[in-house]
Design an enzyme around this catalytic site. Structure first.
Site, PDB file in Angstrom:
ATOM      1  N   LYS A 163      -8.191  13.362  -4.665  1.00  0.00           N
ATOM      2  CA  LYS A 163      -7.943  13.091  -6.077  1.00  0.00           C
ATOM      3  C   LYS A 163      -8.460  14.266  -6.910  1.00  0.00           C
ATOM      4  CE  LYS A 163      -8.965   9.234  -9.302  1.00  0.00           C
ATOM      5  NZ  LYS A 163      -9.620   7.895  -9.328  1.00  0.00           N
ATOM      6  N   SER A 186      -6.804   4.128 -10.532  1.00  0.00           N
ATOM      7  CA  SER A 186      -6.385   5.434 -11.033  1.00  0.00           C
ATOM      8  C   SER A 186      -6.130   6.471  -9.946  1.00  0.00           C
ATOM      9  CB  SER A 186      -7.456   5.977 -11.979  1.00  0.00           C
ATOM     10  OG  SER A 186      -8.683   6.162 -11.277  1.00  0.00           O
ATOM     11  N   SER A 214     -10.150   1.402  -8.263  1.00  0.00           N
ATOM     12  CA  SER A 214      -9.212   2.522  -8.258  1.00  0.00           C
ATOM     13  C   SER A 214      -8.922   3.118  -6.894  1.00  0.00           C
ATOM     14  CB  SER A 214      -9.710   3.640  -9.194  1.00  0.00           C
ATOM     15  OG  SER A 214      -9.583   3.222 -10.532  1.00  0.00           O
TER      16      SER A 214
END
Length: 543
Positions: free
Chosen positions: A78, A155, A179
């Protein structure tokens, strides 16, 4: 093997292919890079691809294949993880082209284990907020490989999309309230949120210091175990980490579930499970019972809103603190969703934040008490399957309709795993939760289910070269401010030294109302002599 077959190998499968000479690390990385080039224009999982660096690392790792646990295996992270040689932008305009010059602890550990970093993955702006309503991050959001017009969870959007689409063997995400696990659920993956304090977060852009946890997304429990093995360990640069003995996570997978007491949470007040989600949960429970586990009914000690109210106050306050400098430096360049979240965080009263910390300790003890009568819990991850990107209210409801924040607040290890598909071909998911530092147990239960159902791993059908414009997300028009909202915004801007146009008046008003409601809902001590709080740490007594 076809190129697609190569790209869908798991960590353990790729290691076997290296060992018997059917594949080399260079072959695997080249196939992965070729698939990224062909498929990712539609999926949008990557923000930065490092083809040259990946090829160089693959050549170097060829000498270590079989010796180092993750040697030659391509992974991506990420884009809130610091990387020495790639930008770390967190999909934020203020961080465009920002290069940290160092690796996050997790990235360094995976590279040391021979891992091959292919790039940085899409995320909501700053890895925070519900970045799905206004679609105004620096780069477009990732899409769900199972249906490109559908939401991939957040996310850690790119982390889930990349693994599900065969664009990385595994990926790292971060989890403040779900997330890792919500994207895993939306994309049909395994996603592990370890115990708070097990894995170093050094070099990962913070949102909420007392809630943030990092972990892997992969296609199997075994892959999560192998990756976790490389990640764990105390780190003085992250004071939350704890120096504890590290189990053999992979070795524990074969122990089975015979004799384990599994508490099943079927009834969640206010929640309505989609039929396919409920069926998947029952299949999981039945498989564990058939494998020798003793299944008992269980329930969350308090309604979901109790956990959410405390989480809103804690994460909102800490997020506003973490990003305060950027908010002052360039609030107008921050997307509306995140700007609203930060605005709300800045309205939270200190007394409400402290009350939420105290309440967290109570709620965590309540969850921990469940493990006095159960070895582990199983319950839904999300209440439905991934909704269409064109339906913003449903996307928001999907994120709210989950149990993930409960275990972020309590700090317990929680693992989302796929349980099948609905009639539309979208993945369903359940969640396995264990006692503090019980990752080996949680992964062992997930592995037992995988072995029991022996389901052929399905792949999404992705139209390489597909046009993302065919799947436009919905964008909501800003609400017109009222005169009172304008006055509130002017007062806020003056108080914080911001230009008035940097803050949406409706966002400020909604932030005030939301923080006030959450603060009023969190109980206070019953007497003057109660209410002591401490920084949250997972107790070690259950090792």
């Amino acid at each position: 093997m076809t190129e697609e077959d190569i790209c869908y190998l798991g960590v353990a499968e790729a290691r076997r292919a290296f060992a018997d000479g059917r594949l080399t690390p260079v072959d695997l990385v080249e196939a992965t890079l070729a698939r990224i080039e062909a498929v990712d224009p539609l999926i949008g999982a990557y923000l930065h691809v490092d083809g040259d660096g990946a090829r160089e690392a693959a050549r170097a790792s060829s000498k270590r294949a079989g010796a180092a646990p993750l040697a030659g295996i391509p992974f991506a992270v990420k884009d809130n993880y610091a990387t020495a040689d790639l930008p770390t932008t967190a999909n934020a305009r203020l961080l465009a082209d920002h290069v940290t010059g160092f690796d996050a602890a997790a990235v360094a550990r995976l590279r040391a284990a021979g891992g091959v970093l292919t790039g940085k993955l899409n995320t909501w702006e700053y890895g925070t907020g519900l970045g799905v309503q206004f679609h105004d991050s620096a780069r477009p959001h990732a899409r769900n490989p199972w249906a490109p017009d559908h939401f991939p969870g957040g996310s850690s959007t790119g982390s889930a999309a990349a693994v599900a689409a065969g664009l990385a063997t595994y990926a790292l995400g971060s989890d403040t309230g779900g997330s890792i696990r919500v994207p895993a659920a939306a994309c049909g993956l395994h996603g592990l949120k370890p115990t708070y304090g097990l894995v170093s977060r050094h070099g990962v852009l913070p949102n909420s210091w007392s809630l943030d946890v990092i972990g892997p997304l992969a296609r199997s429990a075994r892959d999560c175990a192998l990756v976790l093995q490389a990640l764990v360990g105390a780190d003085a640069r992250d004071p939350a980490t704890m120096d504890i003995p590290t189990p053999d996570y992979d070795g524990a997978l074969s122990e089975g579930v015979a004799g384990l007491r599994i508490g099943v949470v079927r009834e969640i007040p206010g929640a309505v499970l989609a039929p396919a989600v409920a069926a998947g949960l029952e299949e999981l429970v039945s498989a564990l019972a058939d494998a020798g586990a003793r299944v008992v009914d269980a329930a969350l000690p308090e309604p979901l809103h109790s956990y959410r109210e405390a989480t809103v106050l804690i994460s909102g306050s800490e997020r506003a603190c973490a990003h305060e400098a950027d908010f002052h430096a360039g609030a107008a360049t921050i997307g509306r969703e995140v700007r609203e979240a930060l605005t709300m965080g800045m309205t939270i009263r200190a007394v409400d934040y402290v009350a939420a910390l105290r309440r967290r300790a109570e709620l965590a003890r309540g969850i921990d008490a469940l493990f006095e009568t159960c070895d582990a819990l199983v319950l839904p991850s999300t209440f439905g399957t991934a909704p269409s990107y064109r339906d913003a209210p449903s996307v928001r409801a999907y994120m709210a309709g989950s149990t993930t924040a409960v275990f972020s607040l309590s700090g317990h290890p929680a693992h989302a795993l796929p349980t099948g598909f609905d009639a539309a071909g979208l993945p369903t998911s359940a969640q396995i939760v264990g006692p503090y530092f019980g990752e080996a147990l949680v992964l062992r239960i997930a592995q037992a289910y995988e072995v029991a159902v022996a389901r052929t791993r399905r792949r999404p059908t992705i139209a390489a070269g597909g046009d993302p414009a065919l799947y436009p997300p919905i964008v909501l028009d800003p609400e017109p401010p009222s005169a009172d909202d304008e006055a509130l915004a002017a007062g806020f801007a003056g108080l914080h030294g911001l230009p008035l146009d940097a803050v949406d008046a409706p966002a400020w008003a909604r932030g005030l109302r939301r923080s006030a409601a959450a603060g009023a809902a969190v109980p206070r001590p019953a007497t003057r002599f109660e209410g002591a709080i401490a920084t949250f740490r997972a107790p070690l007594r259950r090792q």
